[in-house]
Design a protein around this motif. Structure first.
Motif, PDB file in Angstrom:
ATOM      1  N   PRO A 120      15.889  21.117  33.984  1.00 28.25           N
ATOM      2  CA  PRO A 120      15.812  21.140  32.365  1.00 28.25           C
ATOM      3  C   PRO A 120      14.605  20.283  31.996  1.00 28.25           C
ATOM      4  CG  PRO A 120      16.775  19.272  33.883  1.00 28.25           C
ATOM      5  CD  PRO A 120      16.778  20.368  34.868  1.00 28.25           C
ATOM      6  N   PRO A 121      14.514  20.305  30.649  1.00 24.85           N
ATOM      7  CA  PRO A 121      13.152  19.762  30.265  1.00 24.85           C
ATOM      8  C   PRO A 121      12.807  18.340  30.653  1.00 24.85           C
ATOM      9  CG  PRO A 121      14.098  21.177  28.600  1.00 24.85           C
ATOM     10  CD  PRO A 121      15.159  20.961  29.731  1.00 24.85           C
ATOM     11  N   ALA A 122      14.128  17.715  30.462  1.00 26.58           N
ATOM     12  CA  ALA A 122      14.442  16.247  31.034  1.00 26.58           C
ATOM     13  C   ALA A 122      15.486  16.021  32.149  1.00 26.58           C
ATOM     14  CB  ALA A 122      14.320  15.304  30.014  1.00 26.58           C
ATOM     15  N   PRO A 123      15.280  15.229  33.150  1.00 28.32           N
ATOM     16  CA  PRO A 123      16.318  15.173  34.205  1.00 28.32           C
ATOM     17  C   PRO A 123      17.607  14.550  33.730  1.00 28.32           C
ATOM     18  CG  PRO A 123      14.017  14.352  34.877  1.00 28.32           C
ATOM     19  CD  PRO A 123      13.982  14.481  33.687  1.00 28.32           C
ATOM     20  N   SER A 124      17.528  13.827  32.567  1.00 29.69           N
ATOM     21  CA  SER A 124      18.677  13.210  31.902  1.00 29.69           C
ATOM     22  C   SER A 124      19.713  14.011  31.154  1.00 29.69           C
ATOM     23  CB  SER A 124      18.035  12.003  30.844  1.00 29.69           C
ATOM     24  OG  SER A 124      17.407  12.897  29.789  1.00 29.69           O
ATOM     25  N   MET A 125      19.159  15.382  31.171  1.00 30.89           N
ATOM     26  CA  MET A 125      20.271  16.560  30.623  1.00 30.89           C
ATOM     27  C   MET A 125      21.178  17.009  31.745  1.00 30.89           C
ATOM     28  SD  MET A 125      17.112  18.674  28.688  1.00 30.89           S
ATOM     29  CE  MET A 125      18.420  19.769  27.785  1.00 30.89           C
TER      30      MET A 125
END
Length: 91
Positions: A46-51
């Protein structure tokens, strides 16, 4: 979930759509899986791990998947940290 317009490419499906399709395919396979397994099957990171969290939460709320337990992650960058294992809801 939305991404900043700068990161969006109108010619490619967004990551969340790709990831939900990957979860649906894994759920239909009937085998337990985690996020790393999805990337091993071709889903890009993902563009950010928090996704990851909201993605799995959305799939669980949609009754596509259910929690199946936890195990040590096989992802090298996770240093064998614990991660959730999922199973298709119809399995």
């Amino acid at each position: 979930m939305t991404r900043p317009a700068v990161l969006e490419d109108p010619n490619e499906p967004d990551w969340t759509s790709q990831a939900l399709a990957a979860i649906e395919a894994a759920a239909l396979a009937g085998e337990p899986f985690d996020a790393f397994a999805l990337t091993q099957r071709g889903l890009p990171l993902p563009p950010a791990p928090s996704m990851w969290g909201p993605l799995f939460r959305e799939a669980a709320r949609a009754k596509i998947i259910v929690k199946a337990g936890i195990h040590e992650s096989q992802r090298p960058s996770r240093a064998r940290g614990l991660c959730r294992v999922w199973l298709g809801a119809s399995a």
